[in-house]
Design a protein around this motif. Structure first.
Motif, PDB file in Angstrom:
ATOM      1  N   UNK A  80       0.826  -1.214   0.000  1.00 53.94           N
ATOM      2  CA  UNK A  80       0.000   0.000   0.000  1.00 53.94           C
ATOM      3  C   UNK A  80       0.863   1.268   0.000  1.00 53.94           C
ATOM      4  N   UNK A  81       1.877   1.258  -0.845  1.00 54.99           N
ATOM      5  CA  UNK A  81       2.720   2.430  -1.025  1.00 54.99           C
ATOM      6  C   UNK A  81       2.630   2.894  -2.476  1.00 54.99           C
ATOM      7  N   UNK A  82       3.082   4.114  -2.712  1.00 57.08           N
ATOM      8  CA  UNK A  82       3.016   4.658  -4.058  1.00 57.08           C
ATOM      9  C   UNK A  82       4.015   3.933  -4.955  1.00 57.08           C
ATOM     10  N   UNK A  83       3.567   3.400  -6.093  1.00 57.59           N
ATOM     11  CA  UNK A  83       4.511   2.717  -6.991  1.00 57.59           C
ATOM     12  C   UNK A  83       5.497   3.707  -7.604  1.00 57.59           C
ATOM     13  N   UNK A  95      -2.444  14.128 -15.920  1.00 55.46           N
ATOM     14  CA  UNK A  95      -2.963  14.767 -14.713  1.00 55.46           C
ATOM     15  C   UNK A  95      -3.902  13.822 -13.966  1.00 55.46           C
ATOM     16  N   UNK A  96      -4.668  13.063 -14.719  1.00 55.16           N
ATOM     17  CA  UNK A  96      -5.607  12.139 -14.096  1.00 55.16           C
ATOM     18  C   UNK A  96      -4.873  11.103 -13.244  1.00 55.16           C
ATOM     19  N   UNK A  97      -3.757  10.569 -13.774  1.00 55.27           N
ATOM     20  CA  UNK A  97      -2.999   9.570 -13.013  1.00 55.27           C
ATOM     21  C   UNK A  97      -2.400  10.182 -11.743  1.00 55.27           C
ATOM     22  N   UNK A  98      -1.876  11.386 -11.853  1.00 59.34           N
ATOM     23  CA  UNK A  98      -1.276  12.021 -10.683  1.00 59.34           C
ATOM     24  C   UNK A  98      -2.339  12.344  -9.639  1.00 59.34           C
ATOM     25  N   UNK A 101      -3.019   9.157  -7.791  1.00 64.74           N
ATOM     26  CA  UNK A 101      -1.991   8.847  -6.813  1.00 64.74           C
ATOM     27  C   UNK A 101      -2.168   9.667  -5.540  1.00 64.74           C
ATOM     28  N   UNK A 102      -2.510  10.951  -5.700  1.00 66.45           N
ATOM     29  CA  UNK A 102      -2.732  11.804  -4.533  1.00 66.45           C
ATOM     30  C   UNK A 102      -3.929  11.304  -3.725  1.00 66.45           C
TER      31      UNK A 102
END
Length: 272
Positions: A80-83, A95-98, A101-102
């Protein structure tokens, strides 16, 4: 003599084994007698950790503990960490992917300003235009429509309940009418059967002897009798209607006569 034969037939002495076991037991007793056993001393003695070897870092230890054979990005997803992608795909820079992630891993996992999570003015305008086309009515208009629909539904239910109540009041009359209709139908069927039996009996009396009903002569005479009987019934109905009409006319004349007499008496009273 401490000797034995092996499987291949050779003579083997047991003395070396006995001496080795006794020597190992003696060494074990000597080690057990020592009260101050030191791990570092043993390491130096048996060269488990060579002198001057630097310690491993936490990162190296984690790498050695990682036996899953997963790459770093997939292992982060597992915990459960940011890849940590190196932007190997085109959507990694979108932008959608970022924003995703946020939203999924929090502000600390973001490598861009947190303001990217909020829509721009153009996106807000596009969304408003989309919603205005998809939902042209305002919320208040939709509420009014729903309230009106509920009122109409309640009115229809009330009207249906009222109609059911009125029908229940007429239920006894409907049952009586149905019973009268059934009785009338049964009476007509009984009269038709009696009429047929009467005509058959008249035909038999006409011939004066017993004759088969399927005989052509019997059928011919029966048809003649049926035709004459229907004609007679028709005349009887016509006479009954005429009598009924005459009675109605007579009653009407009597009522007119009574009315004229009452008018004459009123005129006489007025003259007096």
């Amino acid at each position: 003599m401490n000797v034995m034969l092996s499987r291949n037939g050779n003579v083997v002495s047991l003395l070396p084994r006995v001496f080795s076991r006794r020597f190992a037991a003696t060494k074990a007793e000597e080690v057990s007698k020592k009260d101050d056993l030191d791990i570092e001393t043993l390491n130096e003695q048996f060269y488990l950790v060579p002198k001057g070897t630097p310690g491993l870092t936490e990162e190296e230890i984690e790498q050695k503990r990682n036996k899953s054979r997963l790459n770093a990005s997939h292992r982060n997803i597992l915990f459960d960490k940011r890849p940590e992608y190196d932007e190997i795909q085109s959507f990694h820079t979108s932008v959608r992917y970022k924003r995703r992630m946020v939203g999924r891993y929090g502000m600390e996992a973001s490598d861009v300003p947190i303001g990217i999570a909020w829509p721009t003015k153009d996106e807000v305008a596009d969304r408003k235009e989309y919603e205005s086309l998809l939902y042209p009515e305002t919320i208040h208009d939709m509420w009014d429509k729903i309230a009106k629909k509920n009122i109409e539904l309640a009115e229809s239910i009330r009207a249906r309940d009222e109609a059911v109540g009125q029908n229940l009041k007429k239920l006894d009359k409907w049952i009586a009418d149905l019973n009268a209709k059934v009785a009338k139908k049964e009476a007509e069927m009984l009269a038709a059967r009696e009429r047929k039996e009467r005509l058959i009996e008249e035909v038999r009396r006409h011939f004066g002897f017993k004759i088969n009903p399927n005989d052509a002569r019997f059928k011919e005479v029966l048809a003649q009798k049926d035709k004459a009987d229907k004609k007679q019934q028709k005349l009887a109905k016509k006479e009954a209607r005429q009598q009924k009409l005459l009675a109605k006319i007579a009653k009407s004349n009597q009522e007119k006569t009574k009315g004229n007499k009452s008018q004459d008496s009123e005129v006489d009273k007025d003259a007096e």
